[in-house]
Design a protein around this motif. Structure first.
Motif, PDB file in Angstrom:
ATOM      1  N   VAL A   1      -2.258   0.109 -11.257  1.00  0.00           N
ATOM      2  CA  VAL A   1      -1.426  -0.744 -10.400  1.00  0.00           C
ATOM      3  C   VAL A   1      -0.435  -1.530 -11.252  1.00  0.00           C
ATOM      4  N   ALA A   2      -0.916  -2.222 -12.286  1.00  0.00           N
ATOM      5  CA  ALA A   2       0.012  -2.965 -13.145  1.00  0.00           C
ATOM      6  C   ALA A   2       1.043  -2.028 -13.759  1.00  0.00           C
ATOM      7  N   GLY A   3       0.602  -0.851 -14.169  1.00  0.00           N
ATOM      8  CA  GLY A   3       1.517   0.119 -14.770  1.00  0.00           C
ATOM      9  C   GLY A   3       2.614   0.556 -13.822  1.00  0.00           C
ATOM     10  N   ALA A   4       2.292   0.680 -12.544  1.00  0.00           N
ATOM     11  CA  ALA A   4       3.298   1.107 -11.566  1.00  0.00           C
ATOM     12  C   ALA A   4       4.427   0.092 -11.428  1.00  0.00           C
TER      13      ALA A   4
ATOM     14  N   GLY B   1      -8.575  -4.292  -3.020  1.00  0.00           N
ATOM     15  CA  GLY B   1      -8.250  -5.054  -4.224  1.00  0.00           C
ATOM     16  C   GLY B   1      -7.036  -4.515  -4.957  1.00  0.00           C
ATOM     17  N   ALA B   2      -6.823  -3.198  -4.920  1.00  0.00           N
ATOM     18  CA  ALA B   2      -5.649  -2.622  -5.565  1.00  0.00           C
ATOM     19  C   ALA B   2      -4.374  -3.090  -4.874  1.00  0.00           C
ATOM     20  N   THR B   3      -4.393  -3.125  -3.539  1.00  0.00           N
ATOM     21  CA  THR B   3      -3.228  -3.610  -2.807  1.00  0.00           C
ATOM     22  C   THR B   3      -3.011  -5.091  -3.059  1.00  0.00           C
TER      23      THR B   3
ATOM     24  N   HIS C   1       0.837  -1.207   0.000  1.00  0.00           N
ATOM     25  CA  HIS C   1       0.000   0.000   0.000  1.00  0.00           C
ATOM     26  C   HIS C   1       0.868   1.251   0.000  1.00  0.00           C
ATOM     27  N   GLY C   2       1.947   1.218   0.759  1.00  0.00           N
ATOM     28  CA  GLY C   2       2.863   2.361   0.760  1.00  0.00           C
ATOM     29  C   GLY C   2       3.485   2.612  -0.602  1.00  0.00           C
ATOM     30  N   PHE C   3       3.831   1.526  -1.301  1.00  0.00           N
ATOM     31  CA  PHE C   3       4.368   1.668  -2.666  1.00  0.00           C
ATOM     32  C   PHE C   3       3.341   2.309  -3.578  1.00  0.00           C
ATOM     33  N   LEU C   4       2.102   1.878  -3.495  1.00  0.00           N
ATOM     34  CA  LEU C   4       1.064   2.446  -4.348  1.00  0.00           C
ATOM     35  C   LEU C   4       0.853   3.930  -4.041  1.00  0.00           C
TER      36      LEU C   4
END
Length: 446
Positions: A390-393, A313-315, A280-283
């Protein structure tokens, strides 16, 4: 999963403007200037020859920026890369070239000789594209942050299934048309064979043809990922399945792992709170803020205050992405769209989730509700953003077999009785016909 920026505003600090978008294309960044116009492209090289962008015509009159995959590019000639087919196709068909494309894409094409700017999303806007026009200033970018950094006040995310044609200098809209026309008026098919054939082809074009990189999926005990895993195994495609242990059916998962083992690697990922917090911190640091636009067309329910980065779900997807990147896997087959198209997050009139529009009970007159809010918008738009951002990151490419236009159209053509026969009727039929383990009427996954 590339990313790009096009503008006629001065770009004083490329690194700052390109900060989030560059993560989408870690293999190469290009910056090209033509007069007052700047083209910036970040490349994730997945298909064919390594091809920096923008691509240009031989006389350098036409420039093109492209993000995504064109699955039928070889139909148009002998090209080393799908990006290289776009300008010749434009020269043959004009701006309507986008209607000939079978793919997942965002495109910006500039024809300086014809004073023409062509901008296009794909059928479901799987690849993000934002635009801002202020007077004679224009900006187009994969993420809104780039346009905000350039000083545009109100960038807008471009909607799905649309091509726009502008006069380049005046920035006046000349034409607007759809990329693909769905037919919701005919619901006459009483069997799933045509849908199954379309799904098999959708997997083949995304996982077999012109694939240079390794494939992965997130495997739950639900219908969507189960169908993708089954078909990959049927087509004997090597892949890796990552399962994030949480609210899953362990018996179904164990049986699925046994079934796919000849063709797939598998890894169980513990839902460790420390790992989840770190992800989550990375996102928060590497994904720009995006507020969901989820709502129900039949109630006042909405999730307008939820930032994508704070979605559980993103995490979860980020945790899978970390493992995939560690393993050198770059192509992610996503199940996005199955809930929106095949079930409306409900069944037989019961809303499994409050943003359902009609409880998954498809009417006899489908045209009366088409397109329902989540067909293009609402959770479709929002969860596609989750997958892409998310995938792009992590520098990964997401592909969407359930959003293949033929797969969607074949579902629309099914009789309402067949649509309503089972929860996610086409996936139920597919899994049963392949004797693939499933939890009947169970909704799983992150």
């Amino acid at each position: 999963m590339c990313g790009f920026i096009f503008t006629n505003k001065p770009v004083d600090d490329v690194q700052r403007v390109n900060r989030y978008i560059q993560l989408r294309g870690p293999d190469h960044t290009s910056e090209i200037h033509r007069g007052s116009y700047t083209f910036i492209h970040n490349l994730l090289s997945i298909t064919g020859a390594f091809t920096p962008q923008p691509t240009m015509s031989d006389d350098q009159a036409v420039f093109c920026l492209f993000n995504g995959e064109i699955y039928n590019f070889q139909e148009f000639g002998e090209f080393e890369n799908d990006a290289l087919c776009l300008i010749p196709l434009y020269q043959a068909h004009g701006p309507a070239f986008t209607r000939h494309l079978d793919g997942e894409f965002a495109i910006v094409l500039v024809d300086f000789s014809a004073n023409c700017l062509v901008v296009s999303t794909d059928v479901f806007a799987t690849k993000p594209l934002w635009m801002a026009i202020e007077g004679r200033r224009v900006g187009l970018a994969s993420y809104a942050s780039a346009l905000l950094e350039l000083g545009f006040a109100h960038p807008e995310k471009l909607p799905a299934n649309t091509t726009w044609v502008f006069a380049l200098e005046e920035l006046s809209l000349q034409e607007r048309f759809t990329v693909f026309d769905f037919d919701p008026r005919h619901q006459e098919k009483t069997g799933c064979d045509d849908w199954t054939a379309a799904f098999q082809k959708a997997i083949r074009k995304r996982a077999v043809r012109n694939v240079r990189e390794k494939i992965f999926i997130g495997l739950s005990s639900g219908y969507d990922s189960g169908s993708i895993a089954c078909e990959l195994s049927v087509q004997q495609v090597p892949f890796k399945a990552y399962t994030l242990m949480g609210r899953e059916n362990p018996k179904v998962l164990a049986e699925r792992h046994a079934r796919i083992r000849p063709h797939a690697e598998m890894e169980l990922l513990p839902d460790d709170p420390a790992v989840r917090n770190a992800t989550h911190g990375f996102l928060m640091a590497h994904v720009e803020s995006f507020y969901y636009r989820i709502y129900s067309g039949s109630s006042n329910y909405n999730e307008f205050n939820l930032d994508l980065r704070d979605d559980h779900g993103a995490t979860s997807l980020g945790m899978v992405a970390v493992a995939a990147r560690r393993d050198g896997r770059k192509i992610y087959l996503s199940g996005q769209g199955a809930d929106e198209i095949f079930a409306d997050y409900g069944f037989n009139g019961h809303k499994i989730y409050p943003h359902s529009n009609f409880g998954g009970r498809f009417p006899e007159d489908l045209a009366a509700i088409f397109p329902w809010p989540s067909f293009y918008d609402s959770s479709m738009l929002s969860y596609l953003a989750k997958e892409e951002y998310v995938a792009g990151a992590y520098g990964l490419e997401a592909r969407y077999p359930f959003l293949d236009p033929a797969v969607v159209q074949e579902f629309l053509w099914l009789s309402s009785d067949l649509k309503n026969k089972w929860y996610k009727s086409v996936l139920h039929h597919y899994l049963v016909s392949h004797d693939f383990p499933m939890g009947v009427n169970q909704k799983f996954g992150f």
